[in-house]
Scaffold this active site. Structure first.
Site, short mmCIF file in Angstrom:
data_model
loop_
_atom_site.label_atom_id
_atom_site.label_comp_id
_atom_site.label_asym_id
_atom_site.label_seq_id
_atom_site.Cartn_x
_atom_site.Cartn_y
_atom_site.Cartn_z
N HIS A 87 0.84 -1.19 0.00
CA HIS A 87 0.00 0.00 0.00
C HIS A 87 0.88 1.24 0.00
O HIS A 87 1.82 1.33 0.78
CB HIS A 87 -0.91 0.01 1.24
CG HIS A 87 -1.80 1.22 1.28
ND1 HIS A 87 -2.99 1.29 0.57
CD2 HIS A 87 -1.68 2.41 1.90
CE1 HIS A 87 -3.54 2.47 0.77
NE2 HIS A 87 -2.77 3.17 1.58
N ARG A 144 -16.26 11.69 7.25
CA ARG A 144 -15.04 12.37 7.70
C ARG A 144 -14.74 13.57 6.80
O ARG A 144 -14.37 14.64 7.25
CB ARG A 144 -13.85 11.39 7.68
CG ARG A 144 -13.86 10.39 8.83
CD ARG A 144 -12.91 9.25 8.56
NE ARG A 144 -11.54 9.69 8.42
CZ ARG A 144 -10.60 9.00 7.74
NH1 ARG A 144 -10.90 7.85 7.16
NH2 ARG A 144 -9.38 9.45 7.68
N1 URA Z 1 -6.34 6.55 2.53
C1 URA Z 1 -7.41 5.84 2.96
O1 URA Z 1 -7.75 4.81 2.40
N2 URA Z 1 -8.06 6.30 4.02
C2 URA Z 1 -7.73 7.41 4.69
O2 URA Z 1 -8.37 7.76 5.65
C3 URA Z 1 -6.63 8.14 4.22
C4 URA Z 1 -5.93 7.67 3.14
#
Ligand code: URA
Length: 434
Positions: A80, A166
């Protein structure tokens, strides 16, 4: 939910079942948005403990379907990246690791804002499909050891809901919420190992090194509590990685590397180190250094390119792109060279601004619903610290219409500066957190 709001507002620790209630409620829509948003704000101010973060991550992953990779032999390792500009490393990395025997289920995202996304880059290959049903991912992994796909509605659905809230409630920058969001999707993949590339610098999700390091440590700790072996690299994103910025243009850069061409030094180094760790966590090397050596051999032998061909074949992509990317990948018809006005050293090649220029050229998205022009992008011929003569070409920009080309060129030029001395460069790989 009122009790849980009160508890978090008072800074108390929530139990596993309480966190499961919230994650499931977000996925099912049974908790109203205003209560979820209030809870997110309470977390923003009071945080989550390590135990809570791991429990919430697991609960978010279990709010939907999870891949079941029990029937796929061997260690399963994903990578990732927190995202950046020119960061198409996954396109070469996944086939390299798979060619060395690691099982690679790679769930990727789309580009948004100044950052690019692996799914868009893959879709620049004609016919390539990234929407795969979980059963299809499993059978492809059994047959080929590699699959690259997008998050489906079934995987970690609470993340989709919570991320939107968020975004709308100014709580994106909460460390435990970032960790839970990233790792819930990884936990849903049923992986055994994860290599994290946490970027820092202008084009990174978190610009500040200290903040990026904090994220890397929190990701490591949580992944371990979830039983995932993990390593995190902190890598520079002050200038774009490599030379290509866009979709087809980055795909082409990676294909040429797998064909044995010498790639840009920074891109190659990040590729080798990440490969070494993936192969090590995949139990196909005794050390990450041995993993790097195996990765180099997989490129030289053509085994990694063969994996890429297989990936294209299994996911409906035109396999001819793997052999002749110049002919079978799209390239926008208009182009413009950007030349150095003055001589000297390139002291600024600001990755965030270059990313915005690439969006203006059509290669990225300002909003999630925008479409991308796969053939648009930027091919750099100079990197930070390179010597420039007046009139020397710094980059060539590609776009499908003249207005986009002019606007993108103006933005790109604002990313540059020259000076009489070379700039002080950040280390490419500043730290590896094991
Ligand atoms: N990448 C994500 O998948 N989630 C986040 O909250 C921030 C970056």
């Amino acid at each position: 939910m009122l009790d849980l709001l009160l508890k978090k507002r008072s800074g108390l620790e929530l139990s596993g079942p309480e966190l499961e209630f919230i994650a499931a409620g977000a996925a099912l829509g049974s908790i109203p948005d205003y209560q979820l948003s209030a809870w997110l704000m309470a977390v923003f101010f009071n945080g989550l403990t390590k135990k809570e973060t791991a429990a919430f991550t697991r609960a978010m992953a279990l709010s939907g379907a999870r891949l079941n990779l029990k029937g796929v032999k061997g260690a399963k390792v994903d990578k990732h990246s927190t995202g950046g500009v020119g960061d198409g490393v996954s396109l070469a990395l996944a086939p390299v690791a798979a060619a060395c025997g690691v099982v690679v289920p790679m769930m990727s995202g789309r580009g948004l804002g100044h950052t690019g996304g692996t799914l868009d880059k893959l879709e620049s290959v004609k016919g390539f499909k990234v929407r795969l049903a979980p059963g299809r991912v499993v059978s492809q992994l059994k047959a080929t050891g590699l699959s690259m796909f997008g998050q489906t509605a079934e995987l970690a659905p609470s993340d989709r809901k919570l991320y939107a809230l968020r975004d709308a409630s100014c709580t994106v920058e909460s460390m435990p919420l970032i960790v839970a969001s990233i790792l819930s999707k990884k936990y849903a993949e049923d992986i055994t190992g994860l290599v994290m590339d946490v970027k820092y610098g202008s084009g990174a999700f978190l610009k500040d090194f200290k903040k990026s390091r904090e994220l890397a440590v929190a990701l490591m700790e949580t992944a371990r509590l979830l039983g995932i072996r993990c390593v995190a690299l902190l890598t520079a994103m002050e200038e774009p990685l490599g030379l290509a910025v866009g979709n087809a243009i980055e795909m082409e850069q990676s294909i040429r590397i797998l064909q044995g061409e010498k790639g840009p030094a920074d891109f190659m180094r990040v590729l080798e180190v990440l490969s070494g760790w993936m192969i090590y966590l995949g139990a196909k090397a005794r050390t990450p250094e041995e993993g790097e050596e195996k990765a180099r051999r997989a490129i030289v032998s053509g085994a990694a390119l063969e994996k890429l061909r297989l990936l294209f074949k299994w996911q409906g992509g035109d396999t001819r792109a793997a052999d002749n990317p110049g002919r079978f990948l799209p390239r926008a018809k208009l182009s413009r060279e950007i030349k150095a006005v003055r001589g000297g050293y390139l002291t600024r090649l600001d990755s965030r601004t270059v990313g915005h220029a690439s969006v203006m050229l059509g290669a990225g998205r300002s909003r999630a619903e925008d479409t991308v022009d796969f053939g648009a992008g930027i091919m750099l011929s100079k990197k930070l610290g390179d010597k420039l003569r007046p009139g020397e070409v710094v980059a060539r920009l590609y776009a499908s219409d003249a207005k986009k080309l002019s606007e993108g060129a103006k933005m790109f030029e604002s990313a540059l500066a020259t000076g009489p001395r070379p700039p002080k460069k950040e280390p490419l790989i500043r730290e590896i957190i094991k």
